[in-house]
Design a protein around this motif. Structure first.
Motif, PDB file in Angstrom:
ATOM      1  N   VAL A 132      -6.922  -1.856 -11.819  1.00  0.00           N
ATOM      2  CA  VAL A 132      -7.049  -1.372 -11.310  1.00  0.00           C
ATOM      3  C   VAL A 132      -6.049  -0.150 -12.071  1.00  0.00           C
ATOM      4  O   VAL A 132      -5.139  -0.327 -11.229  1.00  0.00           O
ATOM      5  CB  VAL A 132      -8.476  -1.145  -9.938  1.00  0.00           C
ATOM      6  N   ASP A 133      -6.570   0.848 -11.894  1.00  0.00           N
ATOM      7  CA  ASP A 133      -5.812   2.601 -12.466  1.00  0.00           C
ATOM      8  C   ASP A 133      -5.969   2.888 -11.349  1.00  0.00           C
ATOM      9  O   ASP A 133      -4.669   3.401 -10.513  1.00  0.00           O
ATOM     10  CB  ASP A 133      -6.349   2.687 -13.514  1.00  0.00           C
ATOM     11  N   GLU A 134      -6.804   3.271 -10.639  1.00  0.00           N
ATOM     12  CA  GLU A 134      -6.595   4.176  -9.468  1.00  0.00           C
ATOM     13  C   GLU A 134      -6.958   3.339  -7.770  1.00  0.00           C
ATOM     14  O   GLU A 134      -8.486   2.434  -8.029  1.00  0.00           O
ATOM     15  CB  GLU A 134      -6.728   5.492  -9.323  1.00  0.00           C
ATOM     16  N   PRO A 163     -10.052  19.778 -13.168  1.00  0.00           N
ATOM     17  CA  PRO A 163      -9.345  19.021 -14.628  1.00  0.00           C
ATOM     18  C   PRO A 163      -8.087  18.167 -14.085  1.00  0.00           C
ATOM     19  O   PRO A 163      -7.778  17.005 -15.009  1.00  0.00           O
ATOM     20  CB  PRO A 163      -9.407  20.446 -15.292  1.00  0.00           C
ATOM     21  N   THR A 164      -7.314  19.055 -13.414  1.00  0.00           N
ATOM     22  CA  THR A 164      -6.199  17.527 -13.258  1.00  0.00           C
ATOM     23  C   THR A 164      -6.630  16.109 -12.579  1.00  0.00           C
ATOM     24  O   THR A 164      -6.009  15.853 -12.801  1.00  0.00           O
ATOM     25  CB  THR A 164      -4.963  18.234 -12.322  1.00  0.00           C
ATOM     26  N   VAL A 165      -7.313  16.675 -11.629  1.00  0.00           N
ATOM     27  CA  VAL A 165      -7.964  15.565 -11.078  1.00  0.00           C
ATOM     28  C   VAL A 165      -9.273  14.671 -11.683  1.00  0.00           C
ATOM     29  O   VAL A 165      -8.636  13.245 -11.400  1.00  0.00           O
ATOM     30  CB  VAL A 165      -9.175  15.696  -9.471  1.00  0.00           C
ATOM     31  N   ARG A 166     -10.030  15.071 -12.038  1.00  0.00           N
ATOM     32  CA  ARG A 166     -10.544  14.512 -13.496  1.00  0.00           C
ATOM     33  C   ARG A 166     -10.245  13.786 -14.449  1.00  0.00           C
ATOM     34  O   ARG A 166     -10.573  12.683 -14.695  1.00  0.00           O
ATOM     35  CB  ARG A 166     -11.333  15.846 -14.695  1.00  0.00           C
ATOM     36  N   ALA A 167      -9.111  14.141 -14.998  1.00  0.00           N
ATOM     37  CA  ALA A 167      -8.314  13.925 -16.049  1.00  0.00           C
ATOM     38  C   ALA A 167      -7.334  12.668 -15.047  1.00  0.00           C
ATOM     39  O   ALA A 167      -7.298  11.612 -16.225  1.00  0.00           O
ATOM     40  CB  ALA A 167      -6.808  14.072 -16.336  1.00  0.00           C
ATOM     41  N   ARG A 168      -6.902  12.105 -13.955  1.00  0.00           N
ATOM     42  CA  ARG A 168      -6.753  11.012 -13.740  1.00  0.00           C
ATOM     43  C   ARG A 168      -7.145   9.930 -13.399  1.00  0.00           C
ATOM     44  O   ARG A 168      -7.445   8.988 -13.625  1.00  0.00           O
ATOM     45  CB  ARG A 168      -6.767  11.657 -11.374  1.00  0.00           C
ATOM     46  N   TYR A 169      -8.947  10.453 -13.188  1.00  0.00           N
ATOM     47  CA  TYR A 169     -10.023   9.409 -13.267  1.00  0.00           C
ATOM     48  C   TYR A 169     -10.840   8.929 -15.107  1.00  0.00           C
ATOM     49  O   TYR A 169     -11.418   7.949 -14.574  1.00  0.00           O
ATOM     50  CB  TYR A 169     -11.073   9.363 -12.177  1.00  0.00           C
ATOM     51  N   ALA A 170     -10.794  10.218 -15.088  1.00  0.00           N
ATOM     52  CA  ALA A 170     -11.464   9.633 -16.434  1.00  0.00           C
ATOM     53  C   ALA A 170     -11.189   7.907 -17.483  1.00  0.00           C
ATOM     54  O   ALA A 170      -9.594   7.927 -17.942  1.00  0.00           O
ATOM     55  CB  ALA A 170     -11.899  10.844 -17.638  1.00  0.00           C
ATOM     56  N   GLY A 171     -11.514   7.694 -17.914  1.00  0.00           N
ATOM     57  CA  GLY A 171     -11.204   6.402 -18.748  1.00  0.00           C
ATOM     58  C   GLY A 171     -10.983   5.603 -17.847  1.00  0.00           C
ATOM     59  O   GLY A 171      -9.989   4.670 -18.368  1.00  0.00           O
ATOM     60  N   LYS A 172     -11.223   5.404 -16.531  1.00  0.00           N
ATOM     61  CA  LYS A 172      -9.787   4.808 -15.558  1.00  0.00           C
ATOM     62  C   LYS A 172     -10.805   3.794 -15.056  1.00  0.00           C
ATOM     63  O   LYS A 172     -11.385   3.804 -14.697  1.00  0.00           O
ATOM     64  CB  LYS A 172      -8.884   5.098 -14.512  1.00  0.00           C
ATOM     65  N   GLU A 221       0.529  -0.957  -0.106  1.00  0.00           N
ATOM     66  CA  GLU A 221      -0.117  -0.214   0.007  1.00  0.00           C
ATOM     67  C   GLU A 221       0.978   1.157  -0.077  1.00  0.00           C
ATOM     68  O   GLU A 221       0.637   1.920  -0.890  1.00  0.00           O
ATOM     69  CB  GLU A 221      -1.080  -0.069   1.421  1.00  0.00           C
ATOM     70  N   LYS A 222       2.306   1.319   0.598  1.00  0.00           N
ATOM     71  CA  LYS A 222       3.115   2.891   1.085  1.00  0.00           C
ATOM     72  C   LYS A 222       3.468   2.799  -0.498  1.00  0.00           C
ATOM     73  O   LYS A 222       4.219   3.343  -0.756  1.00  0.00           O
ATOM     74  CB  LYS A 222       3.527   2.247   1.877  1.00  0.00           C
ATOM     75  N   ALA A 223       3.912   1.506  -1.385  1.00  0.00           N
ATOM     76  CA  ALA A 223       4.223   1.631  -2.511  1.00  0.00           C
ATOM     77  C   ALA A 223       4.415   2.152  -3.633  1.00  0.00           C
ATOM     78  O   ALA A 223       4.565   2.677  -4.331  1.00  0.00           O
ATOM     79  CB  ALA A 223       5.169   0.023  -2.847  1.00  0.00           C
ATOM     80  N   ALA A 224       2.760   2.035  -3.095  1.00  0.00           N
ATOM     81  CA  ALA A 224       1.688   2.413  -4.466  1.00  0.00           C
ATOM     82  C   ALA A 224       1.079   3.477  -4.384  1.00  0.00           C
ATOM     83  O   ALA A 224      -0.149   4.073  -4.944  1.00  0.00           O
ATOM     84  CB  ALA A 224       0.216   1.288  -4.939  1.00  0.00           C
ATOM     85  N   ALA A 225       1.111   4.186  -3.216  1.00  0.00           N
ATOM     86  CA  ALA A 225       0.837   5.404  -2.575  1.00  0.00           C
ATOM     87  C   ALA A 225       0.626   6.349  -3.798  1.00  0.00           C
ATOM     88  O   ALA A 225      -0.412   7.165  -3.319  1.00  0.00           O
ATOM     89  CB  ALA A 225       1.849   6.382  -1.318  1.00  0.00           C
ATOM     90  N   GLU A 226       1.209   6.835  -5.322  1.00  0.00           N
ATOM     91  CA  GLU A 226       0.857   7.821  -5.639  1.00  0.00           C
ATOM     92  C   GLU A 226       0.055   7.285  -6.094  1.00  0.00           C
ATOM     93  O   GLU A 226      -1.091   9.055  -7.570  1.00  0.00           O
ATOM     94  CB  GLU A 226       2.336   7.924  -6.721  1.00  0.00           C
TER      95      GLU A 226
END
Length: 465
Positions: free
Chosen positions: A304-306, A191-200, A174-179
């Motif tokens: 999963v991506d996120e 917009p930046t946050v939206r792009a992180r999850y859009a299509g993911k 979990e810590k290693a995947a923190a990003e």
């Protein structure tokens, strides 16, 4: 320290809703407060979820003593029937209240320790006659201390979210995947946050109002022009039951009920898949860089991506280590309060009226209030905190008649009979308890009336704390 204790201020830790209300009630009792706030503005934690709408109305999130303090400034409460966002609450109520309190608040003051002057937790001699000493660091790194006649800790739990790991410890990896992991409801209007999850493909771990909010947000993104392909995977540690989505139309807080219905609609319409009975033990990366969640039973979910972890919060008790606290061994809440809020037993949203007596400790004069008073228990409401601090302020002032006259009626969720335990699969569901059937991937259907209600649900919701 030779000054009479009664001439010292009461230190309030935290300038959030409960802390500012505590200061207002102390002033109403003729007691001078000193509020120590780690952030640079009032409601620093609330501002971090400014995009989320509360499921409590303005009429339920303004403290009476605070409103009395604000009245001479010409402040007017917003329409009491409307629902503020976190940002509205901070800017339109908490900040004006902080402005009135003025120099009674020290911003950028991070409390690092609380004790009795000249007495560590071991020493009995003359202990109760000594004032409290509170150590804190300032924004520029200086160390300072202040003495107090009493301490009200309203620092909340926002800074210490619970991990994804089902054991209460971070999952391996979990810590290693923190990003790729967040412990907050994402602001998909950014917009930046939206792009992180859009299509993911995004896993949401949790079963409360915050998880409902995240699922509803992701479903809205999936339906938008720029969100094609967005998919949620809802990870539940227990099974699906009649109480999974909250009280629905039976909830006396309509927005809270509608929020659960919105989450149900997200699953029903195929924007989210629900995985039940899954307790995360490991988070691995696959060959393509995706995150693979592995359960304690060895099951591996598709990558999963996120990951959005919304498994609750826990109190930071580290700076109270020199005080004699009586805390429940499970919830880390005051022992007299814990049985009233234990999520293993309660899910109705109604809490027996409580005040200074349930919040007291062997160390007289220290009180944990607000969200922190609930320890690891969820579903705290602002009105609970306001009644707590009213009672505590009266007790500190010596007005025990007022302090003991605790009157509080909370809106019911419409889900009674206990929350149900993950390890009691035979728990009856007829009374609203959660059963835990064999782990499975499910897609839920909802009656047309329920779907219609879900589509009208608010964009989000949050406990008023």
């Amino acid at each position: 320290m030779n000054a009479p204790t009664t001439e010292l201020p009461v230190v309030v830790i935290g300038a959030g809703p409960a802390g500012l209300a505590a200061a207002a009630h102390l002033i109403d009792q003729g007691i001078e407060p000193l509020v120590l706030e780690a952030g640079q503005r009032a409601g620093a934690a609330v501002r971090e979820w400014a995009h989320v709408r509360l499921f409590s109305t303005w009429g339920e999130v303004v403290d009476p003593a605070a409103e009395k303090l604000l009245a001479p400034t010409g402040w007017m409460r917003p329409d009491p029937a409307t629902y503020p966002s976190g940002g509205d609450w901070a800017e339109q109520y908490l900040q004006p209240l902080a402005d009135v309190l003025g120099e009674r608040i020290r911003f950028g003051a991070t409390v690092t320790g609380v004790s009795r002057a000249g007495r560590d937790r071991v020493v009995d001699a003359d202990r109760e006659a000594q004032p409290f000493v509170v150590h804190f660091t300032t924004a520029d790194g200086r160390e300072e201390r202040v003495f107090a006649r009493a301490v009200i800790d309203a620092s909340g739990t926002w800074a210490t979210p619970s991990p994804a790991g089902g054991s209460g410890l971070p999952a391996l990896g979990e810590k290693a995947a923190a990003e790729r992991i967040t412990y907050r409801v994402p602001d998909l209007k950014d917009p930046t946050v939206r792009a992180r999850y859009a299509g993911k493909r995004t896993a949401v771990i949790g079963s409360g109002a915050s998880a409902f909010t995240a699922l509803a947000y992701l479903a809205d993104l999936a339906k938008s022009d720029d969100g094609a392909g967005t998919k949620g995977v809802w990870i539940l540690r227990r099974g699906i039951s009649g109480s999974t989505f909250g009280g629905g139309e039976a909830d006396q807080l309509p927005a809270r009920g509608a929020l659960g219905l919105a989450a149900k609609a997200a699953v029903d319409k195929g924007h989210t898949d629900a995985v039940t009975g899954f307790r995360t033990e490991v988070i691995e990366r696959d060959a393509e860089g995706g995150l693979v969640l592995v359960g304690e039973d060895g099951r591996r979910l598709d990558a999963v991506d996120e990951v959005i972890v919304l498994t609750g919060f826990r109190p930071d008790l580290s700076f109270l280590d020199e005080l004699r606290l009586a805390l429940d061994e499970r919830l880390q809440a005051p022992v007299e309060l814990a049985p009233l809020i234990d999520p293993n037993q309660h899910s109705c949203g109604t809490v027996y009226p409580h005040g200074h007596r349930e919040l007291s400790h062997p160390e007289q004069g220290i009180y944990l209030v607000g969200m922190k008073s609930y320890g690891r228990a969820p579903t705290f409401l602002a009105m609970t905190g306001y009644e707590q601090v009213r009672s505590v302020a009266a007790a500190i002032a010596g007005d025990l008649d007022s302090a003991d006259r605790v009157e509080l009626t909370l809106p019911e969720t419409g889900v009674c009979g206990g929350a149900g335990l993950f390890d009691t699969p035979d728990a009856a569901d007829a009374d609203g308890g959660c059963c835990a059937p064999a782990p499975q991937l499910v897609q839920l259907g909802a009656p047309a009336a329920v779907r219609a209600a879900a589509e009208e649900a608010p964009a989000g919701g949050c406990c008023g704390s």
